[in-house]
Scaffold this motif. Structure first.
Motif, PDB file in Angstrom:
ATOM      1  N   ILE A   5       0.237  -3.385   0.581  1.00  0.00           N
ATOM      2  CA  ILE A   5       1.409  -3.972  -0.023  1.00  0.00           C
ATOM      3  C   ILE A   5       1.548  -3.783  -1.519  1.00  0.00           C
ATOM      4  N   VAL A   6       2.550  -3.845  -1.959  1.00  0.00           N
ATOM      5  CA  VAL A   6       2.522  -3.805  -3.549  1.00  0.00           C
ATOM      6  C   VAL A   6       3.579  -5.022  -3.773  1.00  0.00           C
ATOM      7  N   ILE A   7       3.103  -5.376  -4.721  1.00  0.00           N
ATOM      8  CA  ILE A   7       3.782  -7.070  -5.317  1.00  0.00           C
ATOM      9  C   ILE A   7       4.372  -6.698  -6.516  1.00  0.00           C
ATOM     10  N   GLU A   8       5.648  -7.119  -6.879  1.00  0.00           N
ATOM     11  CA  GLU A   8       6.147  -7.042  -8.046  1.00  0.00           C
ATOM     12  C   GLU A   8       6.360  -8.834  -8.306  1.00  0.00           C
ATOM     13  N   THR A   9       5.580  -8.977  -9.422  1.00  0.00           N
ATOM     14  CA  THR A   9       5.713 -10.618  -9.933  1.00  0.00           C
ATOM     15  C   THR A   9       7.033 -11.143 -10.039  1.00  0.00           C
ATOM     16  N   GLY A  10       7.053 -12.411  -9.678  1.00  0.00           N
ATOM     17  CA  GLY A  10       8.149 -13.310  -9.808  1.00  0.00           C
ATOM     18  C   GLY A  10       8.029 -14.089 -11.207  1.00  0.00           C
ATOM     19  N   SER A  11       9.025 -14.960 -10.940  1.00  0.00           N
ATOM     20  CA  SER A  11       8.889 -15.650 -12.318  1.00  0.00           C
ATOM     21  C   SER A  11      10.056 -16.926 -11.650  1.00  0.00           C
ATOM     22  N   ASP A  12      10.145 -17.790 -12.955  1.00  0.00           N
ATOM     23  CA  ASP A  12      10.940 -19.086 -12.398  1.00  0.00           C
ATOM     24  C   ASP A  12      12.285 -18.789 -11.983  1.00  0.00           C
ATOM     25  N   ASP A  13      12.799 -17.745 -12.481  1.00  0.00           N
ATOM     26  CA  ASP A  13      14.362 -17.110 -12.111  1.00  0.00           C
ATOM     27  C   ASP A  13      14.213 -16.124 -11.059  1.00  0.00           C
ATOM     28  N   THR A  14      13.045 -15.414 -10.679  1.00  0.00           N
ATOM     29  CA  THR A  14      13.253 -14.147  -9.794  1.00  0.00           C
ATOM     30  C   THR A  14      12.181 -14.422  -8.703  1.00  0.00           C
ATOM     31  N   ALA A  15      12.502 -13.993  -7.577  1.00  0.00           N
ATOM     32  CA  ALA A  15      11.347 -13.833  -6.328  1.00  0.00           C
ATOM     33  C   ALA A  15      10.246 -12.775  -6.561  1.00  0.00           C
ATOM     34  N   PHE A  16       9.308 -13.255  -5.858  1.00  0.00           N
ATOM     35  CA  PHE A  16       8.199 -12.041  -5.824  1.00  0.00           C
ATOM     36  C   PHE A  16       8.477 -11.047  -4.846  1.00  0.00           C
ATOM     37  N   GLY A  17       8.609  -9.673  -5.327  1.00  0.00           N
ATOM     38  CA  GLY A  17       9.070  -8.678  -4.335  1.00  0.00           C
ATOM     39  C   GLY A  17       7.904  -8.113  -3.892  1.00  0.00           C
ATOM     40  N   VAL A  18       7.967  -7.664  -2.663  1.00  0.00           N
ATOM     41  CA  VAL A  18       6.848  -7.016  -1.770  1.00  0.00           C
ATOM     42  C   VAL A  18       7.370  -5.872  -1.075  1.00  0.00           C
ATOM     43  N   ALA A  19       6.640  -4.715  -1.093  1.00  0.00           N
ATOM     44  CA  ALA A  19       7.114  -3.562  -0.327  1.00  0.00           C
ATOM     45  C   ALA A  19       5.979  -3.099   0.356  1.00  0.00           C
ATOM     46  N   VAL A  20       6.262  -2.254   1.643  1.00  0.00           N
ATOM     47  CA  VAL A  20       5.211  -1.751   2.318  1.00  0.00           C
ATOM     48  C   VAL A  20       5.036  -0.305   2.119  1.00  0.00           C
ATOM     49  N   PRO A  21       4.542   0.300   1.493  1.00  0.00           N
ATOM     50  CA  PRO A  21       4.770   1.806   0.861  1.00  0.00           C
ATOM     51  C   PRO A  21       4.775   2.548   2.219  1.00  0.00           C
ATOM     52  N   ASP A  22       3.922   2.476   3.159  1.00  0.00           N
ATOM     53  CA  ASP A  22       3.720   3.375   4.196  1.00  0.00           C
ATOM     54  C   ASP A  22       4.836   3.208   5.220  1.00  0.00           C
ATOM     55  N   LEU A  23       5.569   2.326   5.256  1.00  0.00           N
ATOM     56  CA  LEU A  23       6.666   2.203   6.028  1.00  0.00           C
ATOM     57  C   LEU A  23       8.038   2.210   5.195  1.00  0.00           C
ATOM     58  N   PRO A  24       8.599   3.265   5.191  1.00  0.00           N
ATOM     59  CA  PRO A  24       9.894   3.478   4.236  1.00  0.00           C
ATOM     60  C   PRO A  24      10.944   2.668   4.513  1.00  0.00           C
ATOM     61  N   GLY A  25      11.328   2.125   3.467  1.00  0.00           N
ATOM     62  CA  GLY A  25      12.331   0.850   3.342  1.00  0.00           C
ATOM     63  C   GLY A  25      11.882  -0.624   3.885  1.00  0.00           C
ATOM     64  N   CYS A  26      10.775  -0.666   4.135  1.00  0.00           N
ATOM     65  CA  CYS A  26      10.162  -2.136   4.300  1.00  0.00           C
ATOM     66  C   CYS A  26       9.900  -2.814   3.150  1.00  0.00           C
ATOM     67  N   PHE A  27      10.457  -3.869   2.876  1.00  0.00           N
ATOM     68  CA  PHE A  27      10.534  -4.838   1.850  1.00  0.00           C
ATOM     69  C   PHE A  27      10.661  -6.103   2.113  1.00  0.00           C
ATOM     70  N   SER A  28      10.234  -7.169   1.246  1.00  0.00           N
ATOM     71  CA  SER A  28      10.516  -8.399   1.573  1.00  0.00           C
ATOM     72  C   SER A  28      10.448  -9.138   0.047  1.00  0.00           C
ATOM     73  N   ALA A  29      10.796 -10.489   0.147  1.00  0.00           N
ATOM     74  CA  ALA A  29      10.696 -11.062  -1.055  1.00  0.00           C
ATOM     75  C   ALA A  29      10.477 -12.649  -0.672  1.00  0.00           C
ATOM     76  N   GLY A  30       9.726 -13.517  -1.706  1.00  0.00           N
ATOM     77  CA  GLY A  30       9.703 -15.014  -1.436  1.00  0.00           C
ATOM     78  C   GLY A  30       9.717 -15.584  -2.827  1.00  0.00           C
ATOM     79  N   ALA A  31       9.797 -17.091  -2.739  1.00  0.00           N
ATOM     80  CA  ALA A  31       9.744 -17.751  -3.815  1.00  0.00           C
ATOM     81  C   ALA A  31       8.440 -17.844  -4.518  1.00  0.00           C
ATOM     82  N   THR A  32       7.472 -17.948  -3.671  1.00  0.00           N
ATOM     83  CA  THR A  32       6.133 -18.057  -3.937  1.00  0.00           C
ATOM     84  C   THR A  32       5.424 -16.713  -3.572  1.00  0.00           C
ATOM     85  N   LEU A  33       4.207 -16.517  -3.979  1.00  0.00           N
ATOM     86  CA  LEU A  33       3.551 -15.262  -3.536  1.00  0.00           C
ATOM     87  C   LEU A  33       3.116 -15.655  -2.347  1.00  0.00           C
ATOM     88  N   ASP A  34       2.635 -16.651  -1.802  1.00  0.00           N
ATOM     89  CA  ASP A  34       2.433 -16.759  -0.514  1.00  0.00           C
ATOM     90  C   ASP A  34       3.513 -16.331   0.546  1.00  0.00           C
TER      91      ASP A  34
END
Length: 130
Positions: A5-34
């Motif tokens: 997975i690849v993780i785009e770091t979040g901040s106080d104002d934005t969520a952490f973004g996560v993509a699964v590069p091998d599964l096209p279009g598969c992504f998610s987000a969360g308020a915390t890294l966990d």
């Protein structure tokens, strides 16, 4: 199965973004890294289920090195999610279940009305119950 997975770091104002590069279009987000990593595993499971339902193959996972070298993920953090191998297994398996006769009769009547076998009808019911 371990998928990168690849993780785009979040901040106080934005969520952490996560993509699964091998599964096209598969992504998610969360308020915390966990939360983001957990959501990525759930998204990947749902992606695989939908792909199998559509008759699509499940791509093999790439190596972490290969993902880290992709220019579109420069600056992202690379990690992994561990998925149950059963998620991508569409192998037919014979099972033995015990049901009251009246339930079995009703099941067979419903399957017959749909022009399906008992097994196909149970599969359709299970896959459509989301």
């Amino acid at each position: 199965m371990r998928y990168p997975i690849v993780i785009e770091t979040g901040s106080d104002d934005t969520a952490f973004g996560v993509a699964v590069p091998d599964l096209p279009g598969c992504f998610s987000a969360g308020a915390t890294l966990d939360e983001a990593v957990e959501a990525a595993a759930e998204a990947a499971s749902a992606w695989m289920d939908a792909a199998l339902d559509a008759g699509m193959p499940i791509p093999a996972p790439s190596s972490l090195d290969a993902i880290q070298q992709r220019p579109e993920y420069a600056g992202w953090t690379v990690g992994i999610i561990d998925l149950d191998e059963v998620l991508s297994d569409d192998t037919i398996e014979r099972v033995n279940i015990t049901l009251p006769r009246r339930v079995l009769r009703r099941l067979d009547d419903l399957a017959r009305a749909k022009g399906q076998s008992r097994g196909a009808f149970i599969s359709q019911l299970t896959l459509s119950a989301r």
